[in-house]
Design a protein around this motif. Sequence first.
Motif, short mmCIF file in Angstrom:
data_model
loop_
_atom_site.label_atom_id
_atom_site.label_comp_id
_atom_site.label_asym_id
_atom_site.label_seq_id
_atom_site.Cartn_x
_atom_site.Cartn_y
_atom_site.Cartn_z
N THR A 1 72.55 86.14 61.11
CA THR A 1 71.84 85.41 62.16
C THR A 1 70.41 85.08 61.74
OG1 THR A 1 73.14 86.53 63.86
CG2 THR A 1 71.07 85.52 64.57
N LEU A 2 69.79 85.99 60.98
CA LEU A 2 68.39 85.83 60.62
C LEU A 2 68.19 85.15 59.27
CD1 LEU A 2 67.10 89.28 61.87
CD2 LEU A 2 66.35 87.05 62.70
N ALA A 3 69.25 84.70 58.64
CA ALA A 3 69.13 84.03 57.34
C ALA A 3 68.21 82.81 57.46
CB ALA A 3 70.50 83.62 56.85
N GLY A 4 67.19 82.76 56.63
CA GLY A 4 66.27 81.64 56.65
C GLY A 4 65.13 81.76 57.62
N TRP A 5 65.16 82.80 58.46
CA TRP A 5 64.11 83.00 59.47
C TRP A 5 63.01 83.92 58.94
CZ3 TRP A 5 62.82 81.57 64.45
CH2 TRP A 5 63.71 80.73 65.10
N THR A 6 61.78 83.64 59.34
CA THR A 6 60.66 84.56 59.18
C THR A 6 60.14 84.88 60.57
OG1 THR A 6 60.01 83.65 57.03
CG2 THR A 6 58.35 84.91 58.23
N LEU A 7 60.21 86.14 60.98
CA LEU A 7 59.69 86.55 62.29
C LEU A 7 58.22 86.90 62.10
CD1 LEU A 7 62.65 88.75 63.61
CD2 LEU A 7 62.33 86.27 63.72
N THR B 1 57.83 76.06 63.19
CA THR B 1 57.47 77.19 64.03
C THR B 1 58.28 77.14 65.32
OG1 THR B 1 55.22 77.25 63.15
CG2 THR B 1 55.59 78.34 65.27
N GLU B 2 58.92 78.26 65.68
CA GLU B 2 59.78 78.26 66.86
C GLU B 2 59.75 79.63 67.54
OE1 GLU B 2 64.32 76.97 68.20
OE2 GLU B 2 63.73 76.92 66.09
N ALA B 3 59.79 79.61 68.87
CA ALA B 3 59.88 80.84 69.65
C ALA B 3 61.27 81.44 69.50
CB ALA B 3 59.58 80.56 71.12
N TRP B 4 61.37 82.78 69.56
CA TRP B 4 62.66 83.45 69.47
C TRP B 4 62.73 84.60 70.47
CZ3 TRP B 4 61.49 88.44 68.53
CH2 TRP B 4 60.34 88.72 67.78
N LEU B 5 63.95 84.99 70.76
CA LEU B 5 64.23 86.10 71.67
C LEU B 5 65.17 87.07 70.97
CD1 LEU B 5 64.48 87.59 74.44
CD2 LEU B 5 66.30 85.97 74.99
N ALA B 6 64.78 88.33 70.86
CA ALA B 6 65.63 89.37 70.28
C ALA B 6 66.19 90.21 71.42
CB ALA B 6 64.84 90.25 69.32
N ARG B 7 67.52 90.29 71.48
CA ARG B 7 68.20 91.07 72.51
C ARG B 7 68.70 92.37 71.87
NH1 ARG B 7 69.84 87.41 76.62
NH2 ARG B 7 69.80 85.22 75.99
N LEU B 8 68.17 93.49 72.32
CA LEU B 8 68.60 94.79 71.81
C LEU B 8 69.44 95.53 72.83
CD1 LEU B 8 65.24 95.99 70.20
CD2 LEU B 8 66.97 94.47 69.26
N ALA B 9 69.69 94.90 73.98
CA ALA B 9 70.39 95.56 75.07
C ALA B 9 71.83 95.86 74.69
CB ALA B 9 70.36 94.70 76.33
N ALA B 10 72.29 97.05 75.04
CA ALA B 10 73.68 97.43 74.82
C ALA B 10 74.51 97.01 76.02
CB ALA B 10 73.79 98.94 74.60
N VAL B 11 75.27 95.96 75.86
CA VAL B 11 76.11 95.46 76.94
C VAL B 11 77.46 95.07 76.36
CG1 VAL B 11 74.20 94.60 78.33
CG2 VAL B 11 75.26 93.10 76.65
N GLY C 1 58.80 86.41 70.52
CA GLY C 1 57.72 86.14 69.58
C GLY C 1 57.84 84.77 68.97
N SER C 2 57.15 84.58 67.84
CA SER C 2 57.19 83.30 67.15
C SER C 2 57.54 83.54 65.69
CB SER C 2 55.84 82.59 67.25
OG SER C 2 54.82 83.36 66.62
N GLY C 3 58.05 82.50 65.06
CA GLY C 3 58.42 82.62 63.66
C GLY C 3 58.67 81.26 63.06
N THR C 4 59.14 81.26 61.82
CA THR C 4 59.50 80.03 61.13
C THR C 4 61.01 79.97 61.01
OG1 THR C 4 57.44 80.12 59.86
CG2 THR C 4 59.16 78.66 59.06
#
Length: 235
Positions: free
Chosen positions: A109-115, A139-149, A130-133
């Motif tokens: 999922t994170l291939a090519g991304w810099t957070l 430059t683009e905003a991102w959302l990391a979901r760590l929730a266990a569902v 946050g923001s990243g490349t």
Amino acid sequence: MVGLGDLGGGTFGSVAYDISADGSVVVGYGNSASRIEAFRWTQTGGMIGLGDLPGGDFFSTAFAISADGAIVVGQGHSALGYEAFFWDSAHGMRSLKDLLIDEFGLGATLAGWTLTSANDISADGQFIVGSGTNPSGNTEAWLARLAAVAPVPGDFNHDGTVDAADYVVWRKGLGTIYTQDDYNTWRAHFGQTAGSGATLRSVEPLSAVIPEPATLLLLLMAVVVIFTLRRAIVS
């Protein structure tokens, strides 16, 4: 008003960015002997420097903290440049991208991304923004979901609920990512929400989570169709 002080060794100067729910923990950055350094302040322990990422030039800032004060996120500096960090007392400061790859299996999922920076965290510590490349170099905003569902069939935007927003995602991906069978799955599970069980974790640009303005009409149409179908079933 109470001054929180500063880290020792540097020119005096500190900035506070966030505070825990009960006001007992504050995070930000201060000037230390190393340079600019993220800090975590408590009423009992005072201001403690959190360090920096490996190979960095000591230029870290803590931007946000979970409600209980246990997790801190922000921006650090590593051998790769500016990176989002994740801090807890058990592990110290870590690259958020490395954490998501090593512990959550999100390498593809994170291939090519810099957070580049983690700017905020939800009260329960399960969601980080946050923001990243992105892989296109923008430059683009991102959302990391760590929730266990537990994943729900038809929940195409992975927000834990099968609703009209998932129809929009399906419609945009029809013929490339999704098929007509996926629509049937969405319709069969419409209204269901995630429960406990298997873990669903992801990192995605906000454009994949929030419908674009141009898709709002499709969203409205989907809602009308849904209510029409339900009314027909009831009658």
